[in-house]
Design a protein around this motif. Structure first.
Motif, PDB file in Angstrom:
ATOM      1  N   SER A 200       0.811  -1.232   0.000  1.00  0.00           N
ATOM      2  CA  SER A 200       0.000   0.000   0.000  1.00  0.00           C
ATOM      3  C   SER A 200       0.838   1.274   0.000  1.00  0.00           C
ATOM      4  O   SER A 200       0.294   2.373   0.096  1.00  0.00           O
ATOM      5  N   SER A 201       2.147   1.143  -0.110  1.00  0.00           N
ATOM      6  CA  SER A 201       3.011   2.321  -0.165  1.00  0.00           C
ATOM      7  C   SER A 201       3.512   2.601  -1.576  1.00  0.00           C
ATOM      8  O   SER A 201       3.750   3.751  -1.941  1.00  0.00           O
ATOM      9  N   TYR A 202       3.651   1.528  -2.369  1.00  0.00           N
ATOM     10  CA  TYR A 202       4.139   1.666  -3.745  1.00  0.00           C
ATOM     11  C   TYR A 202       3.145   0.971  -4.671  1.00  0.00           C
ATOM     12  O   TYR A 202       2.768  -0.183  -4.431  1.00  0.00           O
ATOM     13  N   LYS A 203       2.711   1.637  -5.698  1.00  0.00           N
ATOM     14  CA  LYS A 203       1.700   1.113  -6.611  1.00  0.00           C
ATOM     15  C   LYS A 203       2.144  -0.210  -7.235  1.00  0.00           C
ATOM     16  O   LYS A 203       3.230  -0.310  -7.799  1.00  0.00           O
ATOM     17  N   GLY A 204       1.282  -1.206  -7.092  1.00  0.00           N
ATOM     18  CA  GLY A 204       1.532  -2.490  -7.746  1.00  0.00           C
ATOM     19  C   GLY A 204       2.232  -3.526  -6.905  1.00  0.00           C
ATOM     20  O   GLY A 204       2.415  -4.664  -7.353  1.00  0.00           O
ATOM     21  N   ILE A 205       2.632  -3.190  -5.676  1.00  0.00           N
ATOM     22  CA  ILE A 205       3.348  -4.145  -4.830  1.00  0.00           C
ATOM     23  C   ILE A 205       2.447  -5.332  -4.499  1.00  0.00           C
ATOM     24  O   ILE A 205       1.291  -5.169  -4.112  1.00  0.00           O
ATOM     25  N   THR A 206       2.998  -6.533  -4.621  1.00  0.00           N
ATOM     26  CA  THR A 206       2.247  -7.760  -4.340  1.00  0.00           C
ATOM     27  C   THR A 206       2.860  -8.597  -3.215  1.00  0.00           C
ATOM     28  O   THR A 206       2.369  -9.682  -2.922  1.00  0.00           O
ATOM     29  N   GLY A 207       3.896  -8.140  -2.556  1.00  0.00           N
ATOM     30  CA  GLY A 207       4.588  -8.858  -1.470  1.00  0.00           C
ATOM     31  C   GLY A 207       6.074  -8.476  -1.526  1.00  0.00           C
ATOM     32  O   GLY A 207       6.400  -7.490  -2.179  1.00  0.00           O
ATOM     33  N   ILE A 208       7.109  -9.154  -0.810  1.00  0.00           N
ATOM     34  CA  ILE A 208       6.769 -10.412  -0.205  1.00  0.00           C
ATOM     35  C   ILE A 208       7.306 -10.592   1.244  1.00  0.00           C
ATOM     36  O   ILE A 208       6.556 -11.078   2.083  1.00  0.00           O
ATOM     37  N   LYS A 209       8.576 -10.167   1.601  1.00  0.00           N
ATOM     38  CA  LYS A 209       9.068 -10.484   2.947  1.00  0.00           C
ATOM     39  C   LYS A 209      10.207  -9.558   3.367  1.00  0.00           C
ATOM     40  O   LYS A 209      11.099  -9.253   2.582  1.00  0.00           O
ATOM     41  N   THR A 210      10.142  -9.143   4.646  1.00  0.00           N
ATOM     42  CA  THR A 210      11.231  -8.370   5.259  1.00  0.00           C
ATOM     43  C   THR A 210      12.167  -9.295   6.033  1.00  0.00           C
ATOM     44  O   THR A 210      11.879 -10.466   6.250  1.00  0.00           O
ATOM     45  N   GLY A 211      13.269  -8.726   6.491  1.00  0.00           N
ATOM     46  CA  GLY A 211      14.187  -9.435   7.382  1.00  0.00           C
ATOM     47  C   GLY A 211      15.203  -8.455   7.933  1.00  0.00           C
ATOM     48  O   GLY A 211      15.690  -7.592   7.195  1.00  0.00           O
ATOM     49  N   THR A 212      15.516  -8.581   9.205  1.00  0.00           N
ATOM     50  CA  THR A 212      16.501  -7.692   9.828  1.00  0.00           C
ATOM     51  C   THR A 212      17.223  -8.423  10.954  1.00  0.00           C
ATOM     52  O   THR A 212      16.576  -9.003  11.826  1.00  0.00           O
ATOM     53  N   THR A 213      18.541  -8.407  10.904  1.00  0.00           N
ATOM     54  CA  THR A 213      19.376  -8.810  12.042  1.00  0.00           C
ATOM     55  C   THR A 213      20.577  -7.872  12.057  1.00  0.00           C
ATOM     56  O   THR A 213      20.837  -7.158  11.083  1.00  0.00           O
ATOM     57  N   SER A 214      21.322  -7.887  13.147  1.00  0.00           N
ATOM     58  CA  SER A 214      22.501  -7.022  13.220  1.00  0.00           C
ATOM     59  C   SER A 214      23.516  -7.401  12.154  1.00  0.00           C
ATOM     60  O   SER A 214      24.205  -6.533  11.595  1.00  0.00           O
ATOM     61  N   LYS A 215      23.615  -8.678  11.836  1.00  0.00           N
ATOM     62  CA  LYS A 215      24.574  -9.132  10.825  1.00  0.00           C
ATOM     63  C   LYS A 215      24.078  -8.845   9.411  1.00  0.00           C
ATOM     64  O   LYS A 215      24.834  -8.383   8.549  1.00  0.00           O
ATOM     65  N   ALA A 216      22.801  -9.109   9.170  1.00  0.00           N
ATOM     66  CA  ALA A 216      22.256  -8.985   7.815  1.00  0.00           C
ATOM     67  C   ALA A 216      21.881  -7.554   7.461  1.00  0.00           C
ATOM     68  O   ALA A 216      21.818  -7.200   6.281  1.00  0.00           O
ATOM     69  N   GLY A 217      21.641  -6.718   8.471  1.00  0.00           N
ATOM     70  CA  GLY A 217      21.132  -5.379   8.210  1.00  0.00           C
ATOM     71  C   GLY A 217      19.684  -5.457   7.748  1.00  0.00           C
ATOM     72  O   GLY A 217      19.012  -6.470   7.921  1.00  0.00           O
ATOM     73  N   GLU A 218      19.190  -4.376   7.157  1.00  0.00           N
ATOM     74  CA  GLU A 218      17.818  -4.366   6.641  1.00  0.00           C
ATOM     75  C   GLU A 218      17.766  -5.119   5.315  1.00  0.00           C
ATOM     76  O   GLU A 218      18.508  -4.818   4.384  1.00  0.00           O
ATOM     77  N   CYS A 219      16.867  -6.083   5.229  1.00  0.00           N
ATOM     78  CA  CYS A 219      16.690  -6.867   4.010  1.00  0.00           C
ATOM     79  C   CYS A 219      15.235  -6.787   3.555  1.00  0.00           C
ATOM     80  O   CYS A 219      14.331  -6.631   4.373  1.00  0.00           O
ATOM     81  N   LEU A 220      15.029  -6.910   2.275  1.00  0.00           N
ATOM     82  CA  LEU A 220      13.680  -6.898   1.726  1.00  0.00           C
ATOM     83  C   LEU A 220      13.651  -7.678   0.421  1.00  0.00           C
ATOM     84  O   LEU A 220      14.514  -7.502  -0.441  1.00  0.00           O
ATOM     85  N   VAL A 221      12.669  -8.565   0.319  1.00  0.00           N
ATOM     86  CA  VAL A 221      12.351  -9.214  -0.952  1.00  0.00           C
ATOM     87  C   VAL A 221      11.002  -8.659  -1.372  1.00  0.00           C
ATOM     88  O   VAL A 221      10.077  -8.597  -0.562  1.00  0.00           O
ATOM     89  N   PHE A 222      10.870  -8.230  -2.616  1.00  0.00           N
ATOM     90  CA  PHE A 222       9.657  -7.531  -3.042  1.00  0.00           C
ATOM     91  C   PHE A 222       9.279  -7.926  -4.463  1.00  0.00           C
ATOM     92  O   PHE A 222      10.118  -8.383  -5.253  1.00  0.00           O
ATOM     93  N   ALA A 223       7.999  -7.770  -4.753  1.00  0.00           N
ATOM     94  CA  ALA A 223       7.497  -8.022  -6.103  1.00  0.00           C
ATOM     95  C   ALA A 223       6.419  -7.000  -6.404  1.00  0.00           C
ATOM     96  O   ALA A 223       5.695  -6.551  -5.520  1.00  0.00           O
ATOM     97  N   ALA A 224       6.308  -6.633  -7.679  1.00  0.00           N
ATOM     98  CA  ALA A 224       5.309  -5.653  -8.091  1.00  0.00           C
ATOM     99  C   ALA A 224       4.870  -5.937  -9.518  1.00  0.00           C
ATOM    100  O   ALA A 224       5.638  -6.477 -10.328  1.00  0.00           O
ATOM    101  N   GLU A 225       3.614  -5.571  -9.815  1.00  0.00           N
ATOM    102  CA  GLU A 225       3.061  -5.755 -11.152  1.00  0.00           C
ATOM    103  C   GLU A 225       2.477  -4.439 -11.650  1.00  0.00           C
ATOM    104  O   GLU A 225       1.775  -3.741 -10.912  1.00  0.00           O
ATOM    105  N   ARG A 226       2.784  -4.127 -12.901  1.00  0.00           N
ATOM    106  CA  ARG A 226       2.185  -2.966 -13.561  1.00  0.00           C
ATOM    107  C   ARG A 226       2.053  -3.248 -15.054  1.00  0.00           C
ATOM    108  O   ARG A 226       3.019  -3.686 -15.688  1.00  0.00           O
TER     109      ARG A 226
END
Length: 307
Positions: free
Chosen positions: A234-260
């Motif tokens: 709901s923040s970016y038009k067309g986003i369909t998912g998918i998953k966040t992840g955060t640890t001190s070692k990994a930092g901020e992570c994001l897997v995302f998908a969008a359709e337009r």
């Protein structure tokens, strides 16, 4: 379509005999518009189209910690079994709650003695990123005489699935990203594209808030509400998912998908300083749009999990 190779810093490029020579640690992008490829803060990033063609990449084959994005593989390992019973009831064990405490992990706050379905556990593990729910799923679908043995056998299944999918540089060491799990931006995007082919997975990860109920140990009804930690929804038009992840070692992570307009893009950012901005800039590049600058990130409820 010619590839354009650029680095974060100014790159001296020499063109001789049709060969392009560039500095090391490149950002690689396939030109989709006249705009230059975006600069992203993530140490590793990738963006692929529906045909598996790379649209943008930064250190796409470098090993990175993956944090809770490992739960994408957990879910895919279960859902790829066509015989899986999504309505199978799973009693919540105290061990699942203890695991959250031991690892200071995010939780779906499953209550001991409740009976929840596999379907509910998928929501609980992928939306609030509940390590308790991930543990419950691994304990249910693993093999062995003890909780620990079943979880470890499930991790073996995850690695076998990774081998089957050709994720040659991915290593799964836990069910929730709290161990030595690692992947590459390219491998993780490939996994995401595979997972998103499953109707159940796709439905779960596009859900912002999920409300459900389950029989409690005292015979009453327990009510659960789980909020998706992925603030791109709901923040970016067309986003369909998918998953966040955060640890001190990994930092901020994001897997995302969008359709337009019939086009689907799937991407990853690993170890980012601003994962949502990075993702939006990459999607803008892929779609030829200009939405990142004005994007307003969906706020999470005060009591929602952070991941």
């Amino acid at each position: 379509m010619a590839a354009r190779i650029l680095s974060k810093r100014k790159t001296l490029t020499a063109i001789a005999g049709g060969v392009v020579l560039a500095a090391v640690v490149p950002v690689v992008a396939i030109a989709t518009s006249e705009e230059p490829p975006p600069e992203v803060s993530a140490k590793g990033a990738s963006l692929f189209d529906e045909n598996g063609e790379q649209v943008f990449g930064k250190n796409v084959n470098d090993d990175r910690a993956m944090a809770s994005t490992v739960k994408i593989m957990m879910a895919a390992t279960i859902l790829d079994d066509k015989s899986v019973d999504l309505e199978r009831k799973v009693p919540v064990k105290q061990a699942y709650r203890d695991y959250v405490t031991e690892h200071s992990a995010s939780t779906a706050d499953l209550q001991t003695g409740d009976k929840v379905t596999v379907h509910q556990l998928l929501y609980a593990s992928l939306l609030p990123s509940g390590a308790d729910a991930a543990y419950a799923l691994a304990d249910t679908f693993g093999e062995g005489a003890t909780n620990e043995q079943r979880v470890q056998s499930f991790v073996v299944k995850m690695n076998a699935k990774g081998h089957e999918l050709g994720l040659g540089k991915s290593k799964f060491d836990s069910i929730d990203g709290t161990s030595e799990d690692s992947t590459t931006p390219a491998d993780l995007a490939k996994l995401a594209q595979h997972a998103m082919k499953n109707d159940t997975f796709r439905e779960v990860v596009k859900t912002k808030t999920y409300k459900t109920e389950a029989p409690a140990a005292n015979g009453r009804t327990r009510y659960y509400t789980w909020t998706n930690t992925n603030q791109m929804l709901s923040s970016y038009k067309g986003i369909t998912g998918i998953k966040t992840g955060t640890t001190s070692k990994a930092g901020e992570c994001l897997v995302f998908a969008a359709e337009r307009d019939g086009k689907t893009l799937t991407g990853t950012v690993l170890n980012s300083k601003d994962r949502y901005k990075d993702a939006a800039k990459m999607l803008d590049y892929g779609f030829g749009s200009d939405d990142a600058a004005d994007m307003k990130i969906r706020k999470l409820p005060a009591d929602a999990q952070q991941d």
